[in-house]
Design an enzyme around this catalytic site. Structure first.
Site, short mmCIF file in Angstrom:
data_model
loop_
_atom_site.label_atom_id
_atom_site.label_comp_id
_atom_site.label_asym_id
_atom_site.label_seq_id
_atom_site.Cartn_x
_atom_site.Cartn_y
_atom_site.Cartn_z
N ARG A 13 -1.55 -65.44 -76.36
CA ARG A 13 -0.70 -66.39 -75.64
C ARG A 13 -1.45 -66.96 -74.44
O ARG A 13 -2.56 -66.55 -74.13
CB ARG A 13 0.59 -65.71 -75.19
CG ARG A 13 0.35 -64.47 -74.34
CD ARG A 13 1.63 -63.80 -73.84
NE ARG A 13 2.42 -63.23 -74.92
CZ ARG A 13 3.46 -62.44 -74.74
NH1 ARG A 13 3.85 -62.14 -73.49
NH2 ARG A 13 4.13 -61.94 -75.75
N ASP A 57 -7.62 -53.54 -77.58
CA ASP A 57 -7.32 -53.07 -76.23
C ASP A 57 -8.65 -53.09 -75.48
O ASP A 57 -9.55 -52.30 -75.78
CB ASP A 57 -6.74 -51.66 -76.29
CG ASP A 57 -6.53 -51.04 -74.91
OD1 ASP A 57 -6.93 -51.65 -73.89
OD2 ASP A 57 -5.99 -49.93 -74.85
N VAL A 58 -8.78 -53.98 -74.52
CA VAL A 58 -10.08 -54.18 -73.88
C VAL A 58 -10.54 -52.99 -73.06
O VAL A 58 -11.71 -52.93 -72.65
CB VAL A 58 -10.09 -55.46 -73.01
CG1 VAL A 58 -9.84 -56.69 -73.86
CG2 VAL A 58 -9.10 -55.36 -71.86
N ASN A 84 -11.26 -63.04 -71.42
CA ASN A 84 -10.11 -63.70 -70.81
C ASN A 84 -8.97 -62.73 -70.49
O ASN A 84 -8.17 -63.00 -69.60
CB ASN A 84 -9.60 -64.81 -71.74
CG ASN A 84 -8.30 -65.40 -71.28
OD1 ASN A 84 -8.26 -66.15 -70.31
ND2 ASN A 84 -7.21 -65.04 -71.95
N TYR A 149 -5.17 -56.11 -57.86
CA TYR A 149 -5.58 -57.29 -58.64
C TYR A 149 -6.75 -58.00 -57.98
O TYR A 149 -7.76 -58.30 -58.62
CB TYR A 149 -4.39 -58.24 -58.78
CG TYR A 149 -4.72 -59.51 -59.51
CD1 TYR A 149 -4.80 -59.54 -60.90
CD2 TYR A 149 -4.94 -60.70 -58.82
CE1 TYR A 149 -5.10 -60.71 -61.58
CE2 TYR A 149 -5.23 -61.88 -59.49
CZ TYR A 149 -5.31 -61.88 -60.87
OH TYR A 149 -5.62 -63.05 -61.53
N LYS A 153 -10.63 -58.41 -59.40
CA LYS A 153 -11.20 -59.73 -59.73
C LYS A 153 -12.45 -60.01 -58.89
O LYS A 153 -13.38 -60.66 -59.37
CB LYS A 153 -10.15 -60.82 -59.53
CG LYS A 153 -9.04 -60.81 -60.58
CD LYS A 153 -9.59 -61.11 -61.98
CE LYS A 153 -8.47 -61.30 -62.99
NZ LYS A 153 -8.97 -61.70 -64.33
N THR A 184 1.46 -69.80 -67.40
CA THR A 184 1.31 -68.84 -68.49
C THR A 184 2.35 -67.73 -68.33
O THR A 184 2.95 -67.58 -67.25
CB THR A 184 -0.10 -68.20 -68.49
OG1 THR A 184 -0.18 -67.26 -67.39
CG2 THR A 184 -1.19 -69.23 -68.36
#
Length: 239
Positions: A13, A57-58, A84, A149, A153, A184
């Protein structure tokens, strides 16, 4: 560009699905990876034989190895990796937990590292090999209640630079895209409404996908270690 084969994570998605669509339109054969395998399979059926769904599953090194193997078995090679997939986790410092903090790092930084490591042998064999990592404007400007987060990043930003420097002699280009407020499912309705009020509109996933497609194309053949911000001016407008 029929020799170009991409593996895209977080592909069920949002931005990931838009990247799959955009690369497919450019003639790539694509392995679309996501943990939401049922949803993913429905989405990729429309593309025919040139796009496959891969459960991924990354955070799992084993699943990365299986995803790369499935891609090569189906398409014969792997030339392009799009890291991504990610998670948006918000919490104040008072409310943050070790589990929440570590979970953000596992998805947002460890996952791309595992993907690069699993893909490296195939990328070294490919002509015009490229990696694109989806970072965030959270790795440019600090946001309150985004400690896990934001720091994950920032780490992904650093990983991109370090890998770009190390793989440049191999001819593998490594770049990053920094999305801002994009419409998104990662953003709930309340957040989307607030950001729309602030910035006039949200970005569309295809606007990120267009930049990714450029970065993996021959038009960006002299770019590595580059960072492209796609945020509608978010970083310029926040004091």
């Amino acid at each position: 560009m029929t020799d170009r084969v991409a593996l895209v994570t977080g592909a069920a998605r949002g931005q990931g699905a838009a990247i799959v669509e955009r690369l497919h339109s450019e003639g790539f054969r694509v392995a679309a990876g996501d943990v939401r395998i049922d949803e993913l399979k429905v989405n990729v059926d429309a593309y025919g034989d040139n796009v496959i769904a891969v459960e991924l599953d990354v955070t799992s090194a084993q699943q990365w190895d299986c995803a790369v193997r499935a891609t090569v078995e189906r398409f014969g090679s792997l030339s392009t990796l799009i890291n991504n997939a990610g998670v948006l986790h918000r919490a104040s410092l008072d409310d943050e937990t070790p589990e929440g903090f570590e979970g953000s790092w596992r998805f947002n930084c460890l996952g791309p590292f595992l993907g690069i490591r699993a893909s490296l042998q195939e990328l070294r064999r490919a002509d015009g090999a490229a990696i694109v990592n989806t970072v965030s404007t959270g790795a440019i400007r600090p946001f309150p209640n985004h400690t896990a987060y934001g720091s994950s990043k920032w780490a992904l930003r650093g990983l991109t630079q370090a890998v770009a420097a190390e793989l440049a002699p191999d001819g593998i280009r490594v770049n990053a895209v920094f999305p801002g407020p994009i419409a998104t499912p990662m953003l709930d309705d309340t957040t989307q409404n607030r950001l729309t009020t602030t910035f006039g509109r949200l970005g569309e996933p295809v606007e990120v996908a267009n930049v990714v497609a450029f970065l993996v194309s021959d038009k960006a053949s002299f770019m590595t270690g580059s960072e492209i911000v796609v945020d509608g001016g978010q970083c310029l407008r926040i004091g």
